[in-house]
Scaffold this motif. Structure first.
Motif, PDB file in Angstrom:
ATOM      1  N   UNK A  43       0.833  -1.200   0.000  1.00  0.00           N
ATOM      2  CA  UNK A  43       0.000   0.000   0.000  1.00  0.00           C
ATOM      3  C   UNK A  43       0.871   1.256   0.000  1.00  0.00           C
ATOM      4  N   UNK A  44       1.945   1.228   0.787  1.00  0.00           N
ATOM      5  CA  UNK A  44       2.852   2.379   0.822  1.00  0.00           C
ATOM      6  C   UNK A  44       3.556   2.563  -0.523  1.00  0.00           C
ATOM      7  N   UNK A  45       3.926   1.459  -1.184  1.00  0.00           N
ATOM      8  CA  UNK A  45       4.529   1.547  -2.511  1.00  0.00           C
ATOM      9  C   UNK A  45       3.568   2.196  -3.505  1.00  0.00           C
ATOM     10  N   UNK A  46       2.303   1.819  -3.418  1.00  0.00           N
ATOM     11  CA  UNK A  46       1.297   2.392  -4.319  1.00  0.00           C
ATOM     12  C   UNK A  46       1.130   3.889  -4.073  1.00  0.00           C
ATOM     13  N   UNK A  47       1.145   4.299  -2.804  1.00  0.00           N
ATOM     14  CA  UNK A  47       1.017   5.723  -2.494  1.00  0.00           C
ATOM     15  C   UNK A  47       2.180   6.516  -3.065  1.00  0.00           C
ATOM     16  N   UNK A  48       3.393   5.992  -2.938  1.00  0.00           N
ATOM     17  CA  UNK A  48       4.560   6.681  -3.482  1.00  0.00           C
ATOM     18  C   UNK A  48       4.491   6.735  -5.010  1.00  0.00           C
ATOM     19  N   UNK A  49       4.008   5.671  -5.628  1.00  0.00           N
ATOM     20  CA  UNK A  49       3.875   5.656  -7.085  1.00  0.00           C
ATOM     21  C   UNK A  49       2.841   6.676  -7.547  1.00  0.00           C
ATOM     22  N   UNK A  50       1.760   6.835  -6.784  1.00  0.00           N
ATOM     23  CA  UNK A  50       0.747   7.845  -7.121  1.00  0.00           C
ATOM     24  C   UNK A  50       1.365   9.234  -7.094  1.00  0.00           C
ATOM     25  N   UNK A  51       2.177   9.493  -6.079  1.00  0.00           N
ATOM     26  CA  UNK A  51       2.843  10.798  -5.974  1.00  0.00           C
ATOM     27  C   UNK A  51       3.802  11.019  -7.147  1.00  0.00           C
ATOM     28  N   UNK A  52       4.493   9.964  -7.557  1.00  0.00           N
ATOM     29  CA  UNK A  52       5.423  10.088  -8.680  1.00  0.00           C
ATOM     30  C   UNK A  52       4.681  10.365  -9.986  1.00  0.00           C
ATOM     31  N   UNK A  53       3.502   9.771 -10.140  1.00  0.00           N
ATOM     32  CA  UNK A  53       2.703  10.040 -11.341  1.00  0.00           C
ATOM     33  C   UNK A  53       2.320  11.515 -11.415  1.00  0.00           C
ATOM     34  N   UNK A  54       1.878  12.055 -10.288  1.00  0.00           N
ATOM     35  CA  UNK A  54       1.492  13.471 -10.248  1.00  0.00           C
ATOM     36  C   UNK A  54       2.709  14.357 -10.510  1.00  0.00           C
ATOM     37  N   UNK A  55       3.849  14.004  -9.883  1.00  0.00           N
ATOM     38  CA  UNK A  55       5.073  14.790 -10.069  1.00  0.00           C
ATOM     39  C   UNK A  55       5.557  14.744 -11.510  1.00  0.00           C
ATOM     40  N   UNK A  56       5.243  13.668 -12.233  1.00  0.00           N
ATOM     41  CA  UNK A  56       5.647  13.538 -13.632  1.00  0.00           C
ATOM     42  C   UNK A  56       4.717  14.310 -14.568  1.00  0.00           C
ATOM     43  N   UNK A  57       3.696  14.966 -13.988  1.00  0.00           N
ATOM     44  CA  UNK A  57       2.789  15.775 -14.802  1.00  0.00           C
ATOM     45  C   UNK A  57       1.590  15.035 -15.344  1.00  0.00           C
ATOM     46  N   UNK A  58       1.376  13.793 -14.890  1.00  0.00           N
ATOM     47  CA  UNK A  58       0.217  13.034 -15.360  1.00  0.00           C
ATOM     48  C   UNK A  58      -1.044  13.494 -14.649  1.00  0.00           C
ATOM     49  N   UNK A  59      -2.117  13.621 -15.431  1.00  0.00           N
ATOM     50  CA  UNK A  59      -3.404  14.058 -14.887  1.00  0.00           C
ATOM     51  C   UNK A  59      -4.417  12.915 -14.980  1.00  0.00           C
TER      52      UNK A  59
END
Length: 459
Positions: A43-59
């Motif tokens: 679950x923590x890995x998924x949360x970090x991946x979500x943050x990385x998606x947003x930081x990469x500019x994905x909407x």
């Protein structure tokens, strides 16, 4: 054993129930050391991946191409992207650069994630979807299929309900996650039901480590295509091969499984082998043989509908009576789009609703006005003691060819011997005109017979 399937709404909340109730329970076993990762850690890995998606500019609604094997990175990015509202297009890491670029373009991906991180791509959004998957391409070029979170939720529910999956179950990820078989049947259904999945070292199946992987996982079941089952059966003949651990059941999907092979596998594993039927357009599973306590096993069939509606329709558009062949149609909450999906598969339903498949309609060979199923001829050829596998194809119109792989260490002899074997067991119209011996048959990335490649090479 689980008595009810888990309730999820899609990829976003797939882990929620387990994270709340059993955060420290193992969800994944990873790599050479089979390191356990708990539901809380995933679950923590998924949360970090979500943050990385947003930081990469994905909407929300953007498509992300995901290039990874059966790895922790795949699981984390898949679930994390969903939490960011991003649509995921899993892609085969073994594709050539040209093929990969073509699929990235076809998926509409705005970015691609691989082991090197995020790379921009040119593409638009697919709001409302959860996944963009590619069909196996066994009889033609691969196509894109868009699936919603509702499709995903229904697919996970159906697999869990069919096999009574629960927290005490465990499996080994044999099939790749970039295709529906491995993604829905192995990964998502196991995580939703609280079990554990062993991710083999290197992110892909290895027959050499499979038995040790089964034991390390404490596996209660696994699913694979027939070619992998046959490879495992062949390896079991080695004198130093360990006895397989006890399993609740074994599942086969993706292609027809020879009845003799099915019986041999059941003896080897000491467990029922359940044949299933699925399509990418229906979020994988459509039908399956039931667990023994839920109904009779009918080898040679792919069982009953699982959470969908099935009908068999003739050329006149009317529903066929029991035992009469026609095109298999499917409808239900797992199906992409609305209404009835015409599968392109030829089959029949018996009085109990068990489905028997007779091959792809487009693969039928028309000869002297009769339709001949390549799969039927292949099944007969597979019964020849010296034949490991065979592929049947049309040659220049109405002629029939067969590409044959010999059993290891056996001599097939002359093509005339194979043809004599066929004449004793097939109607004259279905006997191949020529036989060619080949070292191996072409396969799709999912392990199924690549009929398009067979036709191109030998037809």
């Amino acid at each position: 054993m689980a008595t009810s399937a888990p309730t999820v709404t899609g990829l976003v909340d797939l882990l929620d129930r387990q994270v709340r109730a059993r955060p420290h329970a193992p969800a994944l076993l990873v790599g050479d050391e089979r390191v356990p990762l708990s539901y809380g850690e995933v679950d923590a890995l998924a949360e970090r991946a979500a943050e990385r998606c947003v930081a990469a500019g994905l909407r929300a609604g953007d498509v992300l191409g995901l290039v990874a094997g059966n790895s922790v990175e795949f699981v984390g990015v898949l679930l994390g992207a969903a939490r960011a509202g991003v649509v995921v297009a899993p892609l085969d890491p073994a594709l050539s650069d040209v093929e990969l670029r073509a699929r990235v373009k076809a998926s509409g991906a705005r970015a691609v994630f691989s082991g090197d991180g995020f790379v921009e791509a040119e593409g638009g959004g697919r709001r409302g979807d959860a996944l963009v998957l590619f069909t196996a391409g066994a009889t033609g070029r691969a196509r894109t299929v868009s699936l919603t979170h509702a499709n995903v939720a229904a697919a996970v529910h159906n697999v869990c309900a069919t096999y009574a999956l629960g927290p005490e179950d465990a499996t080994v990820a044999v099939m790749p996650f970039f295709h529906g078989h491995g993604l829905f049947a192995s990964l998502l259904s196991t995580l939703a039901s609280g079990g554990r999945v062993l991710l083999p070292a290197g992110g892909r199946f290895s027959a050499g480590t499979f038995w040790a992987d089964l034991r390390a996982a404490g596996a209660s079941w696994f699913t694979a295509v027939p070619t992998i089952h046959e490879e495992l059966l062949e390896r079991s003949a080695d004198a130093d091969m360990p006895v397989p651990p006890p399993l609740r059941f074994v599942r086969s999907c993706g292609a027809p499984l020879n009845a003799a092979t099915q019986r041999a596998l059941e003896r080897m594993f000491g467990a029922p082998l359940l044949s299933a039927y699925g399509m990418t357009e229906a979020a994988h599973q459509i039908a399956s043989e039931p667990l023994p306590q839920d109904g009779p096993l009918k080898h040679g069939t792919v069982g009953r509908a699982t959470g969908v509606r099935l009908r068999v329709v003739g050329r006149d558009g009317r529903e066929c009576a029991a035992g009469v062949r026609g095109e298999v149609w499917v409808a239900g909450p797992t199906v992409a789009g609305e209404g009835w999906l015409r599968t392109g598969d030829l089959g029949s339903l018996d009085e109990d609703g068990y489905l028997s498949l007779a091959g792809r309609i487009e693969s039928l060979i028309v000869r002297r006005g009769l339709s001949i199923s390549p799969e039927y001829v292949e099944d007969v050829l597979a019964g020849c003691p010296a034949v490991a596998e065979a592929a049947v194809f049309a040659v220049g119109g109405e002629r029939i060819g067969a590409a044959v792989v010999a059993v290891r260490g056996e001599e097939c002899g002359e093509p005339s011997e194979i043809l004599r074997y066929c004449r004793e067991r097939l109607a004259a119209v279905a006997v191949p005109d020529r036989v060619v011996f080949v070292p191996a048959l072409p396969r799709t990335a999912q392990g199924g017979l690549d009929r398009l490649a067979v036709r191109e090479r030998y037809g």
